[in-house]
Enzyme design. Structure first.
Site, PDB file in Angstrom:
ATOM      1  N   GLN A  78       0.845  -1.198   0.000  1.00  0.00           N
ATOM      2  CA  GLN A  78       0.000   0.000   0.000  1.00  0.00           C
ATOM      3  C   GLN A  78       0.881   1.250   0.000  1.00  0.00           C
ATOM      4  O   GLN A  78       1.242   1.765   1.055  1.00  0.00           O
ATOM      5  CB  GLN A  78      -0.944   0.000   1.214  1.00  0.00           C
ATOM      6  CG  GLN A  78      -1.945   1.122   1.119  1.00  0.00           C
ATOM      7  CD  GLN A  78      -3.007   1.044   2.197  1.00  0.00           C
ATOM      8  OE1 GLN A  78      -3.168   0.045   2.878  1.00  0.00           O
ATOM      9  NE2 GLN A  78      -3.731   2.128   2.333  1.00  0.00           N
ATOM     10  N   PHE A  79       1.200   1.737  -1.199  1.00  0.00           N
ATOM     11  CA  PHE A  79       2.079   2.900  -1.314  1.00  0.00           C
ATOM     12  C   PHE A  79       1.473   4.144  -0.687  1.00  0.00           C
ATOM     13  O   PHE A  79       2.189   5.067  -0.285  1.00  0.00           O
ATOM     14  CB  PHE A  79       2.474   3.147  -2.772  1.00  0.00           C
ATOM     15  CG  PHE A  79       1.461   3.922  -3.573  1.00  0.00           C
ATOM     16  CD1 PHE A  79       1.601   5.294  -3.730  1.00  0.00           C
ATOM     17  CD2 PHE A  79       0.376   3.288  -4.161  1.00  0.00           C
ATOM     18  CE1 PHE A  79       0.674   6.016  -4.470  1.00  0.00           C
ATOM     19  CE2 PHE A  79      -0.548   3.993  -4.903  1.00  0.00           C
ATOM     20  CZ  PHE A  79      -0.397   5.365  -5.055  1.00  0.00           C
ATOM     21  N   THR A  80       0.152   4.199  -0.542  1.00  0.00           N
ATOM     22  CA  THR A  80      -0.484   5.396   0.011  1.00  0.00           C
ATOM     23  C   THR A  80      -0.099   5.643   1.463  1.00  0.00           C
ATOM     24  O   THR A  80      -0.324   6.739   1.981  1.00  0.00           O
ATOM     25  CB  THR A  80      -2.016   5.329  -0.118  1.00  0.00           C
ATOM     26  OG1 THR A  80      -2.504   4.182   0.575  1.00  0.00           O
ATOM     27  CG2 THR A  80      -2.440   5.259  -1.583  1.00  0.00           C
TER      28      THR A  80
END
Length: 149
Positions: A78-80
């Site tokens: 989850q890059f966010t």
């Protein structure tokens, strides 16, 4: 590396109509890879999560780790998690690792957890996923290998 760790009684990941990973009792880990992450970040974070004592013992105290309970880990990229929202209203992703590096370190993290004897399941890197979980407790922990918090 940044992780959101949730103690769960069950969790699963769907990509469209296809289930990519599912676990019963254990931990759901949402994992963000920072542009400056290295092998040492993987080693520190994997060891910390696997041995984090957030499962209850016979007296109801959080004294057991995932290793102690025999639980599984569902790991979802989850890059966010690396979003910087301090300025303006649109998040900046400048601290997130580029996709090729993030994929490599994500896969190394999954392998490090598996090498510690934990049964692992995963989402699908760079896919639009639906994550379902039943949070137990609820227990949710934030960790950052750069010790930002």
């Amino acid at each position: 590396m940044r992780a959101v760790i949730q103690r769960v009684t069950s969790a699963k990941v769907m990509v469209g109509d296809r289930q990519t990973g599912a676990i019963d009792q254990g931990l759901l880990v949402l994992l963000g890879v920072h542009k400056d992450d290295e092998s040492k970040d993987i080693t520190w974070l994997a060891d910390k999560i696997v041995n984090l004592r957030i499962f209850e013992d016979e007296e109801g105290k959080m004294n057991h780790s995932l290793t102690d309970t025999g639980g599984s880990m569902l790991i979802v990229s989850q890059f966010t998690l690396l979003a910087d929202c301090r300025k303006g209203r649109r998040p900046s992703w400048s601290e997130a690792a580029p996709p090729d590096k993030a994929r490599q370190l994500y896969e190394e993290f999954v392998q490090a957890v598996a090498n510690s004897g934990i049964t692992t399941a995963t989402g699908e890197f760079q896919a639009m996923m639906e994550v379902s979980l039943v949070n137990s407790g609820p227990v949710t922990i934030l960790l950052d290998s750069h010790k930002q918090f």
